[in-house]
Design a protein around this motif. Structure first.
Motif, mmCIF file in Angstrom:
data_model
loop_
_atom_site.group_PDB
_atom_site.id
_atom_site.type_symbol
_atom_site.label_atom_id
_atom_site.label_comp_id
_atom_site.label_asym_id
_atom_site.label_seq_id
_atom_site.Cartn_x
_atom_site.Cartn_y
_atom_site.Cartn_z
ATOM 1 N N PRO A 236 0.836 -1.207 0.000
ATOM 2 C CA PRO A 236 0.000 0.000 0.000
ATOM 3 C C PRO A 236 0.867 1.251 0.000
ATOM 4 O O PRO A 236 1.862 1.330 0.732
ATOM 5 N N PHE A 237 0.507 2.217 -0.817
ATOM 6 C CA PHE A 237 1.275 3.456 -0.891
ATOM 7 C C PHE A 237 0.858 4.373 0.250
ATOM 8 O O PHE A 237 -0.329 4.528 0.549
ATOM 9 N N ASP A 238 1.832 4.977 0.884
ATOM 10 C CA ASP A 238 1.526 5.929 1.946
ATOM 11 C C ASP A 238 2.611 6.985 1.963
ATOM 12 O O ASP A 238 3.719 6.781 1.436
ATOM 13 N N LEU A 239 2.301 8.120 2.539
ATOM 14 C CA LEU A 239 3.295 9.184 2.682
ATOM 15 C C LEU A 239 3.049 9.934 3.972
ATOM 16 O O LEU A 239 1.986 9.843 4.589
ATOM 17 N N ARG A 240 4.060 10.705 4.392
ATOM 18 C CA ARG A 240 3.950 11.479 5.627
ATOM 19 C C ARG A 240 4.941 12.628 5.581
ATOM 20 O O ARG A 240 5.889 12.623 4.772
ATOM 21 N N GLU A 253 8.275 11.867 3.311
ATOM 22 C CA GLU A 253 8.698 10.480 3.209
ATOM 23 C C GLU A 253 7.574 9.644 2.610
ATOM 24 O O GLU A 253 6.394 9.905 2.864
ATOM 25 N N VAL A 254 7.952 8.642 1.814
ATOM 26 C CA VAL A 254 6.978 7.732 1.213
ATOM 27 C C VAL A 254 7.299 6.307 1.648
ATOM 28 O O VAL A 254 8.451 5.968 1.940
ATOM 29 N N LEU A 255 6.267 5.474 1.699
ATOM 30 C CA LEU A 255 6.415 4.083 2.130
ATOM 31 C C LEU A 255 6.459 3.163 0.919
ATOM 32 O O LEU A 255 5.573 3.187 0.076
ATOM 33 N N HIS A 256 7.489 2.352 0.844
ATOM 34 C CA HIS A 256 7.629 1.391 -0.249
ATOM 35 C C HIS A 256 8.306 0.144 0.287
ATOM 36 O O HIS A 256 9.309 0.219 1.007
ATOM 37 N N LYS A 257 7.740 -1.008 -0.019
ATOM 38 C CA LYS A 257 8.258 -2.291 0.447
ATOM 39 C C LYS A 257 8.432 -2.306 1.959
ATOM 40 O O LYS A 257 9.393 -2.855 2.491
ATOM 41 N N GLY A 258 7.497 -1.665 2.645
ATOM 42 C CA GLY A 258 7.516 -1.664 4.097
ATOM 43 C C GLY A 258 8.554 -0.755 4.720
ATOM 44 O O GLY A 258 8.751 -0.772 5.941
ATOM 45 N N VAL A 276 0.531 16.411 -2.660
ATOM 46 C CA VAL A 276 0.835 15.890 -1.325
ATOM 47 C C VAL A 276 -0.113 16.478 -0.284
ATOM 48 O O VAL A 276 -0.679 15.750 0.546
ATOM 49 N N CYS A 277 -0.299 17.804 -0.307
ATOM 50 C CA CYS A 277 -1.192 18.447 0.663
ATOM 51 C C CYS A 277 -2.608 17.907 0.538
ATOM 52 O O CYS A 277 -3.289 17.647 1.540
#
Length: 396
Positions: A236-240, A253-258, A276-277
């Motif tokens: 799942p794609f996520d960002l923060r 930061e983005v989440l990829h491969k955990g 992003v906003c």
């Protein structure tokens, strides 16, 4: 039956019909699946939105229950879901207040006399997807043998007719990333047992649920478990935003491969920041000087994305063009850092509920905040700044 009882029966039947005809229906619009999106209710044959004044997780729990979805997971702004509500579409209810135990939203306390609420305050809801499909036998829930639930029993899906479009539907339904692999059959170690429920599955790739695709009759096929289907989706794609004082400000930061990693600022600009906003539900982006961006510090570890290019219309940074994951010519001095406007806030020194604040029924002595002016009404005191203080109340 006497005439009196007959008359009472007729009246009772009329009341019953009137009650049924005035009942409400509800749906979620614009989300990735049927259990996420902008909340819309139907009244007298007309669909309209719900104002987010006082909207909270208890209200979403009722929405999820009414739709037959899983647990409530979020209260996103309805403006995140496109297309936006039409201008001539009405905001039908506001001030919804549920205990969380109601079976339907119509049973919750609510106001149909809507005032001071526009589509910029439309409520959204996010629920878990009821488990009717799963991927098993892989390293995580986004990779594995395809199984579907029928008659309270899990069974496999035959490779006959299966293609990438069907895999896309499964990945979307599970809340995973893009479909990246469809092995037409499992190996010996990953084959299933029990019934083979589906074969000849045919999807366009746009369906929100695998059961919306056409297929052969449940349980009627000539397949063996040698033909069980295997699918792999991206995580799942996520960002923060990290390193800032609140969630709408910081280093991206983005989440990829955990694993969380940073984004290089090559080609980064206003369009990318707006996406992003928007994805974070944080309003508009704010220009920051290079000096201000450095205050968020340098990242560490992976640099996942470089040369990101967005039109500004995307709903997720994942939809923007970029180099392959992990390919870049950057160092952490080039990490993207940014600030979004965040939610508008109201000064709320007395811990009032949003409904009390919105109605403006309580006066407060402005000397409490250091002013020397006379008493003012709380709804007038509005600051568009960071919702990080306990004395601020979010309004959208």
């Amino acid at each position: 039956m006497t005439a009196g009882f007959r008359k009472l029966a007729v009246i009772s039947r009329c009341l019953e019909v009137e009650f049924l005809e005035s009942s409400s229906r509800m749906r979620l619009v614009g989300g990735r699946h049927r259990c996420e999106g902008r909340v819309e209710v139907e009244r007298d044959g007309q669909w309209g939105t719900v104002c987010d004044d006082g909207w909270d997780m208890k209200d979403v729990e009722v929405v999820c229950r009414e739709l037959g979805c899983g647990a409530a997971t979020g209260t996103p702004s309805g403006t995140l879901y496109k297309p936006l509500a039409e201008k001539d579409q009405k905001v039908l209810i506001q001030g919804v207040s549920c205990s969380g135990m109601e079976s339907e939203l119509i049973h919750c306390e609510q106001e149909e006399d809507v005032f001071d609420c526009s589509h910029s305050e439309d409520a959204g809801a996010k629920c878990e997807i009821p488990e009717t499909v799963r991927l098993v036998g892989g390293p995580d829930h986004c990779k594995g043998r395809v199984e579907v639930k029928h008659q309270q029993q899990w069974g496999t899906v035959c490779k006959a007719g299966w293609n990438l479009s069907a895999a896309k539907v499964v990945c979307r339904q599970l809340g995973c990333g893009r479909a990246i692999l469809t092995q037409r059959s499992c190996n010996k170690d990953t084959q299933g047992q029990g019934p083979i429920w589906l074969s000849e599955v045919s999807c366009s790739g746009q369906e929100g649920n695998l059961q919306d695709c056409s297929s052969g009759l449940w349980g009627k096929n000539n397949c063996t478990h040698d033909e069980d289907t295997w699918v792999e989706c991206e995580d799942p794609f996520d960002l923060r935003l990290v390193g800032g004082d609140y969630r709408c400000s910081g280093r991206l930061e983005v989440l990829h491969k955990g694993e969380w990693g940073s984004v290089c600022d090559d080609g980064w600009g206003e369009n990318e920041e707006q996406v992003v906003c928007k994805q974070l539900g944080c309003g508009e982006s704010i220009f920051l000087s290079a000096k201000a961006r450095r205050n968020f510090g340098l990242g560490a570890g992976r640099i996942w994305l470089d040369d990101v290019h967005c039109s500004g219309k995307e709903q997720s940074l994942e939809q923007c063009r970029h180099r392959f994951w992990g390919y870049h010519n950057c160092n952490h001095k080039e990490d993207v850092a940014m600030t979004c406007l965040g939610k508008s806030c109201r000064w709320n020194p007395r811990g009032l509920t949003l409904r009390e604040v919105k109605k403006g029924v309580v006066g407060v002595n402005s000397a409490d905040k250091g002013y020397s002016t006379s008493a003012v009404q709380l709804p007038i005191i509005v600051t568009y700044f960071m919702c990080s203080s306990r004395n601020l109340i979010e309004t959208f």
